[in-house]
Design a protein around this motif. Structure first.
Motif, mmCIF file in Angstrom:
data_model
loop_
_atom_site.group_PDB
_atom_site.id
_atom_site.type_symbol
_atom_site.label_atom_id
_atom_site.label_comp_id
_atom_site.label_asym_id
_atom_site.label_seq_id
_atom_site.Cartn_x
_atom_site.Cartn_y
_atom_site.Cartn_z
ATOM 1 N N VAL A 72 8.147 -15.133 -62.400
ATOM 2 C CA VAL A 72 8.545 -16.534 -62.476
ATOM 3 C C VAL A 72 8.830 -16.883 -63.935
ATOM 4 C CG1 VAL A 72 7.817 -18.888 -62.075
ATOM 5 C CG2 VAL A 72 7.162 -17.115 -60.474
ATOM 6 N N ASN A 73 9.997 -17.453 -64.197
ATOM 7 C CA ASN A 73 10.339 -17.786 -65.578
ATOM 8 C C ASN A 73 9.783 -19.149 -65.958
ATOM 9 O OD1 ASN A 73 13.145 -16.087 -64.779
ATOM 10 N ND2 ASN A 73 12.027 -15.568 -66.626
ATOM 11 N N LEU A 118 -9.176 -13.881 -61.543
ATOM 12 C CA LEU A 118 -7.881 -13.207 -61.520
ATOM 13 C C LEU A 118 -8.046 -11.705 -61.377
ATOM 14 C CD1 LEU A 118 -5.831 -15.183 -64.177
ATOM 15 C CD2 LEU A 118 -5.234 -14.842 -61.786
ATOM 16 N N GLU A 119 -9.030 -11.153 -62.154
ATOM 17 C CA GLU A 119 -9.236 -9.710 -62.098
ATOM 18 C C GLU A 119 -9.707 -9.280 -60.720
ATOM 19 O OE1 GLU A 119 -8.498 -7.290 -64.100
ATOM 20 O OE2 GLU A 119 -7.655 -8.655 -65.583
ATOM 21 N N PHE A 132 0.710 -16.915 -62.660
ATOM 22 C CA PHE A 132 -0.559 -17.566 -63.004
ATOM 23 C C PHE A 132 -1.254 -16.831 -64.134
ATOM 24 C CE2 PHE A 132 -0.319 -19.643 -58.800
ATOM 25 C CZ PHE A 132 -0.477 -20.940 -59.255
ATOM 26 N N GLU A 133 -1.241 -15.484 -64.052
ATOM 27 C CA GLU A 133 -1.950 -14.714 -65.058
ATOM 28 C C GLU A 133 -1.337 -14.924 -66.442
ATOM 29 O OE1 GLU A 133 -1.710 -10.496 -64.938
ATOM 30 O OE2 GLU A 133 -3.739 -10.239 -65.689
ATOM 31 N N PHE A 146 0.468 -17.367 -67.370
ATOM 32 C CA PHE A 146 0.386 -18.763 -67.786
ATOM 33 C C PHE A 146 -0.949 -19.022 -68.473
ATOM 34 C CE2 PHE A 146 -0.485 -23.276 -67.033
ATOM 35 C CZ PHE A 146 0.643 -23.821 -67.606
ATOM 36 N N LEU A 147 -1.989 -18.415 -67.937
ATOM 37 C CA LEU A 147 -3.329 -18.684 -68.470
ATOM 38 C C LEU A 147 -3.679 -17.794 -69.655
ATOM 39 C CD1 LEU A 147 -5.218 -19.139 -65.103
ATOM 40 C CD2 LEU A 147 -4.787 -20.906 -66.802
ATOM 41 N N PHE A 148 -3.199 -16.545 -69.650
ATOM 42 C CA PHE A 148 -3.605 -15.608 -70.694
ATOM 43 C C PHE A 148 -2.411 -14.968 -71.368
ATOM 44 C CE2 PHE A 148 -6.939 -15.782 -67.518
ATOM 45 C CZ PHE A 148 -8.008 -16.160 -68.301
ATOM 46 N N VAL A 149 -2.664 -14.393 -72.530
ATOM 47 C CA VAL A 149 -1.596 -13.671 -73.205
ATOM 48 C C VAL A 149 -1.212 -12.475 -72.345
ATOM 49 C CG1 VAL A 149 -0.992 -12.344 -75.245
ATOM 50 C CG2 VAL A 149 -2.428 -14.364 -75.462
ATOM 51 N N PRO A 150 0.083 -12.315 -72.062
ATOM 52 C CA PRO A 150 0.483 -11.227 -71.179
ATOM 53 C C PRO A 150 0.151 -9.874 -71.804
ATOM 54 C CG PRO A 150 2.378 -12.591 -71.796
ATOM 55 C CD PRO A 150 1.204 -13.121 -72.522
ATOM 56 N N ASP A 151 -0.331 -8.924 -70.977
ATOM 57 C CA ASP A 151 -0.630 -7.591 -71.519
ATOM 58 C C ASP A 151 0.486 -6.613 -71.167
ATOM 59 O OD1 ASP A 151 -1.004 -7.564 -68.861
ATOM 60 O OD2 ASP A 151 -2.973 -6.591 -68.877
ATOM 61 N N HIS A 152 1.664 -7.157 -70.837
ATOM 62 C CA HIS A 152 2.776 -6.276 -70.484
ATOM 63 C C HIS A 152 3.233 -5.515 -71.722
ATOM 64 C CE1 HIS A 152 3.957 -9.284 -67.120
ATOM 65 N NE2 HIS A 152 2.710 -8.874 -67.050
ATOM 66 N N THR A 153 3.590 -4.259 -71.530
ATOM 67 C CA THR A 153 4.181 -3.505 -72.626
ATOM 68 C C THR A 153 5.599 -3.123 -72.242
ATOM 69 O OG1 THR A 153 3.169 -1.570 -71.668
ATOM 70 C CG2 THR A 153 2.046 -2.550 -73.562
#
Lengths: 214, 381
Positions: free
Chosen positions: B127-128, B8-9, B31-32, B34-41
Motif C-alpha cells: 500500500v502506497n 505484529l510479530e 500497518f507494519e 506505518f508503525l515501524f521503520v521498514p526492515d526491507h532491503t
C-alpha cells in the motif's frame, strides 16, 4: 443449403467473435464517436444500434454480391454509395415512424455513413467473402457494437437522469427521499468515455488474452 | 510501541508466504511499515538510500497543512456563528469547526484507504503512502456542507479513475485530490457552487454565504463595494472551501514545504507570478468586475493560493525539470485567471487550470529535455 452449413462453426464464430474477443468498440476501438454522442439515454442508443445493424448487415451482403465486379480502384466510392443509400433509407424510415427519436439523433443518423465499423467491415470482410458469411459478420459486429452502446446508455441514463427508457426508476424506488441526487457528470460526454474505459477494463480482467504483452 | 511490535510479530506467520492469509500480506505490510521503520532491503544491485522516504515526504506535507486545517476549522465556526448572529469566542469556533470537519476527514480517509487496500491486495503490491496527503487535501478543498455520500463517491472516483487505472501512486496523470473536486463540481454542481454551501447553515435563514469569487462572478458588485476588505481575504475571514480561505496560513505551509525541500519554490513562485501578471493585464481591459479586481486580490481569493502551494506542487502530476516547472507554474497562473474572468460559470479557475496543466506537464518536460539534448549535441559537433 442444409441447416448445418447455415450455422457451421465458422459462421457461429463470425457471430460470437465481435461480441467479446474482437469487439468493434472495446477491442478495435472503432465507432467511438457515436458511442459517446448518443448514449445519454437508452432509447436513442437502441435505435442507433438497430440502424447500424440494418445498414451494416445489408451493406455487407450487397458488397459481397458485387465484390467480383467492383474495380478495386474505385471500391471505396462504391462502398460509400451503397452505405449512403442505405443510411438515407434508414433515416426516412425513422422520420416516418419514430420522429421524436429521429430528431434526438439528428445528425448522427447521417453520420452512420462515416462510422468506421461499417467501412471497416465492408473493406475487410464483405470484399472477400460470400454473402451469407458477410451477413453473419455484419450481424455479429452490429451486436458487438449494440451491447456496448446499450450498456453505456443504461448506466448513463440510470445514474445521470434516474430513468430507464424515460421511466423514473429511481423515483419510484424512493431513493431521492434518502438524499440521493442524480449525477450531472454522467450526462456529459467525458463520462461516456470513462464508462467505455471501465467496460474495457472489466473485459480485459475477464479475458486475459486481450491484454498486450509488455 | 513494544506491545504493537509483539502483536505484529505474533501474527506475521499468518501473512508471509505459505500462511493462511497470504493474500492479505499487503495490508499487513502497510500497518507494519506505518508503525515501524521498514526492515526491507533492496533485492537487486545497490541503491543510494536516503532517510527521506515517501512516508517522510508525505508527513512534511501533512505538517505544512496544519495551519490551514486549524484556521479552516476555526473559520467554519466563525462563519456559522456570524451567519446566525450569535456571540462566540475562539475555542467555541474551533470546537464547532472540528465537529464539522471530522466527518469529512473520516469519510475521505476511510473510503480512500479502503479502495487503496483493495487494489493493493488484488494486485499484490504494498500500500502506497500517497493517499495520506490526498486524503487530507480532499476535505480541505470541499465546502463544509457537502453531503458525505457525495464526498465518498468522489473519493472513489478520484482514487480509481484518477489513480489506480494508471497504476497507482506515482503513475497518475492528474492530481487525485483535484480530480475528486472536479468530479463533484460537474456531477453535483448545486452542492459545489452558489451561496448555500460555503457556510454551514447558510440559506436556512436567508443569510447569503456566497464566496468573494461568486459575488464578483455574478457581476453585481465590484471588489471595492464588497463587504470584505483586503485584510479579510489576507487572514481568511471569508466563506470558501474549508482550507482555502486564509492566505497567511497557506503561506506558512508554503514556507514549510520550501524549506523542507518537499515543495518546489519554482512552481509556487511562478504560479503566483503568472496569475499576478495575467490579472494585471485584465485590469487594463476591465469589462467585468472580475477583470477589474486588483491583481493582488486575485491571488488572495478563491483557491488560487491553496492550489498554487499544495496542488500544483504535486511531484507526480507536475513538471519534473527546473525550466519546465517555471513554465508549468506560469501557465497555471495564466489559465486560472483566464478561466475566472471569461467564464462566470466556473469562477474557480484554479482547479481547472491545474488539471489542464497536469495533462500538459509531460509535454513541457519532453521539450525541455529535447532542447537540452540538442544543445549538448551542438557542443560535441
Amino acid at each position: 443449403m442444409s441447416k448445418s452449413k447455415l450455422l457451421s462453426k465458422r459462421t457461429k464464430q463470425l457471430l460470437s467473435d465481435p461480441l467479446d474477443d474482437n469487439n468493434p468498440i472495446t477491442v478495435q476501438v472503432l465507432g467511438i464517436c457515436s458511442a459517446l454522442a448518443i448514449t445519454v439515454q437508452l432509447k436513442p442508443a437502441i435505435v442507433m444500434a438497430l440502424s447500424v445493424l440494418v445498414v451494416l448487415s445489408v451493406a455487407n451482403v450487397i458488397i459481397s454480391l458485387m465484390r467480383k465486379v467492383i474495380p478495386s480502384r474505385i471500391r471505396i466510392i462504391v462502398q460509400l454509395v451503397v452505405v449512403a443509400t442505405l443510411v438515407i433509407l434508414v433515416d426516412q424510415v425513422l422520420r416516418a415512424f419514430v420522429y421524436d427519436v429521429s430528431k434526438e439523433l439528428s445528425v448522427f443518423v447521417g453520420l452512420i455513413i462515416t462510422n468506421c465499423i461499417i467501412m471497416g467491415r465492408l473493406e475487410a470482410f464483405g470484399m472477400a467473402n460470400g454473402p451469407w458469411d458477410s451477413f453473419m459478420d455484419g450481424l455479429g459486429n452490429s451486436f458487438g457494437y449494440a451491447w456496448i452502446l446499450i450498456a453505456v446508455a443504461f448506466f448513463r441514463e440510470l445514474l445521470g437522469s434516474g430513468t430507464l427508457f424515460g421511466y423514473p426508476v429511481l423515483e419510484s424506488l424512493g431513493i431521492y427521499e434518502l438524499g440521493y441526487e442524480n449525477n450531472g457528470m454522467m450526462i456529459l460526454p467525458p463520462m461516456a468515455l470513462i464508462t467505455v474505459g471501465v467496460i474495457i477494463w472489466i473485459q480485459r480482467v475477464k479475458n486475459i488474452k486481450l491484454v498486450e504483452s509488455k | 510501541m513494544k506491545l504493537f511490535k509483539n502483536i505484529l510479530e505474533s501474527v506475521k506467520p499468518l501473512f508471509v508466504k505459505g500462511g493462511k492469509l497470504e493474500k492479505m500480506y499487503p495490508a499487513y505490510d502497510a500497518f507494519e511499515t506505518f508503525l515501524f521503520v521498514p526492515d526491507h532491503t533492496t533485492k537487486s544491485g545497490s541503491h543510494i538510500r536516503d532517510a527521506v522516504d515517501l512516508k517522510r515526504t508525505m508527513a512534511f506535507v501533512v505538517l505544512s497543512l496544519i495551519p490551514c486545517i486549524i484556521f479552516g476549522m476555526w473559520n467554519i465556526g466563525d462563519q456559522y456563528f456570524n451567519a446566525i448572529s450569535v456571540e462566540t469566542n475562539f475555542l467555541n469556533n474551533l470546537i464547532f469547526g472540528f465537529w464539522k470537519f471530522l466527518p469529512l476527514l473520516a469519510v475521505s480517509y476511510a473510503v480512500g484507504l479502503s479502495v487503496e487496500f483493495a487494489f493493493a491486495i488484488s494486485r499484490g503490491h504494498s500500500v502506497n503512502e500517497g493517499y495520506l496527503v490526498t486524503g487530507m487535501l480532499i476535505p480541505l478543498i470541499m465546502p463544509v456542507d457537502v453531503p458525505l455520500w457525495m464526498l465518498a463517491v468522489s473519493v472513489v472516483f478520484a482514487v480509481v479513475i484518477g489513480k489506480e487505472v494508471f497504476g497507482g501512486t506515482g503513475m497518475n496523470i492528474l492530481n487525485p485530490a483535484l480530480t475528486a473536486r472536479a468530479f463533484l463540481f460537474f456531477a453535483y454542481p448545486s452542492y459545489m457552487s452558489g451561496d448555500k454551501v460555503w457556510v454551514h447553515g447558510a440559506g436556512l435563514d436567508g443569510y447569503s454565504g456566497e464566496t468573494i469569487l461568486g459575488a464578483l462572478a455574478s457581476n453585481t458588485s465590484s471588489w471595492d463595494n464588497l463587504k470584505w476588505n483586503f485584510n479579510d481575504a489576507l487572514i481568511g475571514y471569508i466563506p470558501g472551501s474549508v482550507g482555502e480561505t486564509s492566505f497567511i496560513a497557506i503561506i506558512i505551509g508554503a514556507l514549510i514545504l520550501i524549506f523542507s525541500g518537499v515543495g518546489s519554490w519554482r512552481i509556487i513562485l511562478s504560479t503566483f507570478l503568472g496569475g499576478y501578471l495575467t490579472a494585471l493585464l485584465f485590469n487594463l481591459w476591465g469589462v467585468n468586475f472580475l477583470m477589474s479586481t486588483p491583481a493582488h486580490i486575485h491571488l488572495l481569493i478563491g483557491g488560487f493560493a491553496f492550489g498554487a502551494v499544495f496542488m500544483s506542487t504535486d511531484p507526480v502530476s507536475g513538471s519534473q525539470t527546473n525550466k519546465g516547472k517555471i513554465i508549468y507554474g506560469l501557465l497555471i497562473g495564466f489559465f486560472a485567471i483566464v478561466i475566472r474572468v471569461f467564464n462566470p460559470a466556473y469562477p474557480e479557475g484554479m482547479m481547472l487550470a491545474i488539471l489542464l496543466m497536469n495533462v500538459f506537464a509531460p509535454l513541457i518536460d519532453h521539450y525541455i529535455v529535447d532542447a537540452n539534448i540538442k544543445n549538448r549535441l551542438k557542443r560535441i559537433n
